[in-house]
Design an enzyme around this catalytic site. Structure first.
Site, PDB file in Angstrom:
ATOM      1  N   ASN A  93      41.672  30.474 -15.619  1.00 56.24           N
ATOM      2  CA  ASN A  93      41.140  29.114 -15.533  1.00 56.24           C
ATOM      3  C   ASN A  93      40.615  28.756 -16.916  1.00 56.24           C
ATOM      4  O   ASN A  93      39.537  29.177 -17.320  1.00 56.24           O
ATOM      5  CB  ASN A  93      40.018  29.080 -14.482  1.00 56.24           C
ATOM      6  N   LYS A  99      37.999  31.528 -17.952  1.00 54.43           N
ATOM      7  CA  LYS A  99      37.561  32.419 -16.872  1.00 54.43           C
ATOM      8  C   LYS A  99      38.796  33.126 -16.337  1.00 54.43           C
ATOM      9  O   LYS A  99      39.861  32.516 -16.249  1.00 54.43           O
ATOM     10  CB  LYS A  99      36.928  31.622 -15.729  1.00 54.43           C
ATOM     11  N   ARG A 111      45.165  27.739 -13.259  1.00 56.37           N
ATOM     12  CA  ARG A 111      44.642  26.531 -12.612  1.00 56.37           C
ATOM     13  C   ARG A 111      44.863  25.338 -13.537  1.00 56.37           C
ATOM     14  O   ARG A 111      44.519  25.394 -14.718  1.00 56.37           O
ATOM     15  CB  ARG A 111      43.146  26.707 -12.361  1.00 56.37           C
ATOM     16  N   HIS A 155      39.712  19.738  -6.465  1.00 60.71           N
ATOM     17  CA  HIS A 155      39.246  20.868  -5.644  1.00 60.71           C
ATOM     18  C   HIS A 155      40.223  21.175  -4.510  1.00 60.71           C
ATOM     19  O   HIS A 155      39.847  21.806  -3.518  1.00 60.71           O
ATOM     20  CB  HIS A 155      37.880  20.593  -4.966  1.00 60.71           C
ATOM     21  N   LEU A 172      30.708  21.774  -1.939  1.00 60.80           N
ATOM     22  CA  LEU A 172      29.521  21.338  -2.680  1.00 60.80           C
ATOM     23  C   LEU A 172      29.167  22.358  -3.744  1.00 60.80           C
ATOM     24  O   LEU A 172      28.474  23.348  -3.478  1.00 60.80           O
ATOM     25  CB  LEU A 172      28.338  21.144  -1.710  1.00 60.80           C
ATOM     26  N   GLY A 173      29.680  22.156  -4.940  1.00 64.29           N
ATOM     27  CA  GLY A 173      29.315  23.008  -6.063  1.00 64.29           C
ATOM     28  C   GLY A 173      28.625  22.131  -7.081  1.00 64.29           C
ATOM     29  O   GLY A 173      27.936  21.167  -6.718  1.00 64.29           O
ATOM     30  N   ASN A 174      28.810  22.441  -8.363  1.00 63.46           N
ATOM     31  CA  ASN A 174      28.312  21.521  -9.379  1.00 63.46           C
ATOM     32  C   ASN A 174      29.072  20.211  -9.275  1.00 63.46           C
ATOM     33  O   ASN A 174      28.502  19.135  -9.248  1.00 63.46           O
ATOM     34  CB  ASN A 174      28.508  22.147 -10.746  1.00 63.46           C
ATOM     35  N   ARG A 177      27.377  14.156 -12.156  1.00 61.84           N
ATOM     36  CA  ARG A 177      28.221  12.956 -11.983  1.00 61.84           C
ATOM     37  C   ARG A 177      27.655  12.046 -10.902  1.00 61.84           C
ATOM     38  O   ARG A 177      27.153  12.520  -9.887  1.00 61.84           O
ATOM     39  CB  ARG A 177      29.646  13.353 -11.575  1.00 61.84           C
ATOM     40  N   ASP A 222      20.763  21.614 -11.034  1.00 59.63           N
ATOM     41  CA  ASP A 222      20.854  22.742 -10.111  1.00 59.63           C
ATOM     42  C   ASP A 222      19.915  22.498  -8.930  1.00 59.63           C
ATOM     43  O   ASP A 222      18.718  22.285  -9.117  1.00 59.63           O
ATOM     44  CB  ASP A 222      20.468  24.031 -10.855  1.00 59.63           C
ATOM     45  N   GLY A 237      28.934  26.655  -4.118  1.00 61.71           N
ATOM     46  CA  GLY A 237      27.575  27.116  -4.441  1.00 61.71           C
ATOM     47  C   GLY A 237      26.476  26.513  -3.580  1.00 61.71           C
ATOM     48  O   GLY A 237      25.628  27.231  -3.042  1.00 61.71           O
ATOM     49  N   GLU A 275      38.688  30.324  -4.742  1.00 59.83           N
ATOM     50  CA  GLU A 275      39.804  29.626  -5.384  1.00 59.83           C
ATOM     51  C   GLU A 275      40.731  30.598  -6.106  1.00 59.83           C
ATOM     52  O   GLU A 275      41.933  30.401  -6.139  1.00 59.83           O
ATOM     53  CB  GLU A 275      39.266  28.565  -6.352  1.00 59.83           C
TER      54      GLU A 275
HETATM   55  P1  ADP Z   1      31.038  25.038  -9.847  1.00 54.84           P
HETATM   56  O1  ADP Z   1      32.124  26.046  -9.479  1.00 54.84           O
HETATM   57  O2  ADP Z   1      31.332  23.635  -9.449  1.00 54.84           O
HETATM   58  O3  ADP Z   1      30.501  25.166 -11.221  1.00 54.84           O
HETATM   59  P2  ADP Z   1      29.448  26.441  -7.841  1.00 54.84           P
HETATM   60  O4  ADP Z   1      30.300  26.286  -6.631  1.00 54.84           O
HETATM   61  O5  ADP Z   1      29.299  27.799  -8.440  1.00 54.84           O
HETATM   62  O6  ADP Z   1      29.792  25.375  -8.943  1.00 54.84           O
HETATM   63  O7  ADP Z   1      27.996  25.888  -7.461  1.00 54.84           O
HETATM   64  C1  ADP Z   1      26.960  25.865  -8.416  1.00 54.84           C
HETATM   65  C2  ADP Z   1      25.768  25.164  -7.818  1.00 54.84           C
HETATM   66  O8  ADP Z   1      25.398  25.788  -6.588  1.00 54.84           O
HETATM   67  C3  ADP Z   1      24.511  25.257  -8.660  1.00 54.84           C
HETATM   68  O9  ADP Z   1      24.454  24.241  -9.622  1.00 54.84           O
HETATM   69  C4  ADP Z   1      23.407  25.070  -7.626  1.00 54.84           C
HETATM   70  O10 ADP Z   1      23.112  23.693  -7.468  1.00 54.84           O
HETATM   71  C5  ADP Z   1      24.023  25.570  -6.345  1.00 54.84           C
HETATM   72  N1  ADP Z   1      23.426  26.835  -5.913  1.00 54.84           N
HETATM   73  C6  ADP Z   1      23.754  28.077  -6.268  1.00 54.84           C
HETATM   74  N2  ADP Z   1      22.963  28.980  -5.643  1.00 54.84           N
HETATM   75  C7  ADP Z   1      22.118  28.277  -4.876  1.00 54.84           C
HETATM   76  C8  ADP Z   1      21.053  28.609  -3.989  1.00 54.84           C
HETATM   77  N3  ADP Z   1      20.695  29.866  -3.766  1.00 54.84           N
HETATM   78  N4  ADP Z   1      20.408  27.596  -3.383  1.00 54.84           N
HETATM   79  C9  ADP Z   1      20.765  26.318  -3.601  1.00 54.84           C
HETATM   80  N5  ADP Z   1      21.759  25.943  -4.418  1.00 54.84           N
HETATM   81  C10 ADP Z   1      22.416  26.902  -5.049  1.00 54.84           C
END
Ligand code: ADP
Length: 417
Positions: free
Chosen positions: A14, A21, A95, A184, A213-215, A245, A286, A334, A388
């Site tokens: 990636n 990565k 990717r 995604h 729901l990630g970043n 965003r 975060d 995340g 992924e």
């Molecule tokens: P991406 O792949 O989009 O960079 P991830 O799927 O790894 O992101 O998600 C990262 C986000 O997950 C972090 O910015 C944070 O908001 C959230 N996160 C990670 N661990 C926790 C946790 N223990 N509690 C709440 N939110 C979390």
């Protein structure tokens, strides 16, 4: 666990603008054999972190470009293992963010594919050129292995016209390829299929809402394994409130800021992509930090979290209407896997729609697929960890004709891409 030499594996790459990565994955049993990241490519203080059975090895120092980065990674494989020459690497899976209307699935890389990805760069100027840099270098350094591209948009290529089409002048849209492409997609597809395994029903029978729901964050509505709507649009800016965003916004906000705030189009691009979302609302992208601020009584953080959750709930409602009947709502990535407060708040009050979250089942972080709805809930609510890299590895292996099903030892639950 050590992978036997005969077991096929895929190197998943990636490549971002300043990072690479990677993971060496066994598509058959899902084992992550090695993984790592090259960061701050082009700067003096680049780092490479490589993790394998031998532990984690870190290198620091200037890495000028993607070629130097990947060379360092291959050196680390040779020095600390696993030795790529000794394991059966059947493909390199790359990717790529934007596959446009052209790519509805993974493809073997050749010069035409590279040219098409390049031609799609105006639709993903931050991502496709960086993805391509990784592909070009990897093809040079690993010339004897087939390279496969897996597109973030592919799962959404065949969205119904009513979901894919923006209500703008159709001539302008056609000329400039303006439509909903989504993103995604690899994760949404993987999770929708895992949902079927977890609930023990064929994917063809299921209507599912997937909340990635990630970043970055996006929602999809999946009917019978096919996506029928998704929240990301021409680019990954549309839809949910994300780490940095804005998600959905009146397009007139852009005109207003350009005309009246002295901002250039690039300024607004930067504002909406990098200085908005949770970051813009609370100062933190975060959610762990946002919760900390809320606990300290910070009003902006409280409002920011409320905006984030409100948007999620609106999409769940909208996609419930699109699907008509929702069998499963699945949280992933995340935030989705770790944040029980967001999960509970996003679905609070939806009991009349047949969605009842069980507080005890929902509590805590989930490392494995977990039912978090009450037995009385008409819709099953799940947390399903996404993967992924494994999804890319499996798709790459299928493209090169080495389907995971060929291995007798493949456990039924993970035997399908
Ligand atoms: P991406 O792949 O989009 O960079 P991830 O799927 O790894 O992101 O998600 C990262 C986000 O997950 C972090 O910015 C944070 O908001 C959230 N996160 C990670 N661990 C926790 C946790 N223990 N509690 C709440 N939110 C979390």
């Amino acid at each position: 666990m050590t992978t036997s030499a005969h077991q096929p594996c895929v190197l998943v790459v990636n490549s971002g603008s300043s990072s690479i990565k990677y993971q060496l994955v066994s598509p058959v049993d899902g084992e992550r054999i090695a993984s790592g990241i090259v960061e701050r490519i082009g700067e003096d203080a680049s780092t490479v972190s490589h993790t394998s059975a031998a532990g984690t090895t870190t290198r620091e120092g200037a890495i000028a470009d993607h070629e130097a980065g990947l060379r360092t990674v291959l050196d680390l494989f040779a020095e600390v293992g696993p030795d790529l020459a000794a394991v059966d690497v059947v493909a390199v899976g790359h990717r790529v963010v934007q596959g446009g209307a052209e790519f509805g699935g993974p493809v073997l890389v050749d010069d035409d594919v590279v040219a098409t990805i390049e031609a799609l760069s105006p639709l993903a100027p931050l991502h496709n050129p960086a993805n391509l840099a990784g592909i070009t270098v990897a093809r040079e350094l690993l010339p004897d292995v087939p390279h496969v591209v897996v597109f973030d948009t592919a799962f959404f290529r065949d969205l119904p016209a009513e979901a894919a089409t923006y209500a703008i002048d159709r001539g302008v849209a056609a000329e400039h390829q303006v439509r909903r492409y989504g993103a995604h997609g690899t994760s949404h597809q993987y999770v929708a299929q895992r949902v079927a395994e977890v609930v023990g029903r064929p994917v063809e029978e299921l209507n599912t809402i997937v909340l990635h729901l990630g970043n970055g964050a996006s929602v999809s509505a999946v009917r019978g394994g096919a996506a029928v709507d998704t929240s990301m649009g021409l680019t990954p800016l549309e839809g949910l409130v994300m780490g940095t965003r804005s998600g959905d916004i009146d397009p007139a906000v852009v005109f207003h800021l350009v005309r009246n705030a002295g901002m250039s189009v690039d300024d607004v691009d930067d504002l909406l992509n990098r200085r908005s979302g949770l970051k813009g609302l609370t100062g933190q992208n975060d959610l762990r930090e946002v919760h900390r601020l809320v606990d300290e009584g910070d009003e902006d953080a409280r409002t920011g979290l409320a905006v984030y959750v409100h948007r999620l709930k609106k999409y769940v409602g909208a996609y419930t209407a699109v699907l008509g009947r929702v069998d499963v709502i699945a949280f992933t990535a995340g935030v989705g896997e770790n944040d029980d407060v967001v999960r509970a708040q996003a679905l609070a009050g939806l009991e009349p729609l047949g969605v009842v979250v069980d507080a005890a089942r929902n509590a805590g972080r989930k490392k494995e697929a977990t039912v978090i709805s009450a037995d009385s809930s008409r819709t099953t609510v799940l947390v399903v960890p996404t993967n992924e890299e494994l999804a890319i590895a499996r798709q790459a292996m299928e493209v090169v004709g080495r389907g995971a099903d060929e291995d007798d030892e493949a456990p039924a639950a993970v035997g399908h891409a």
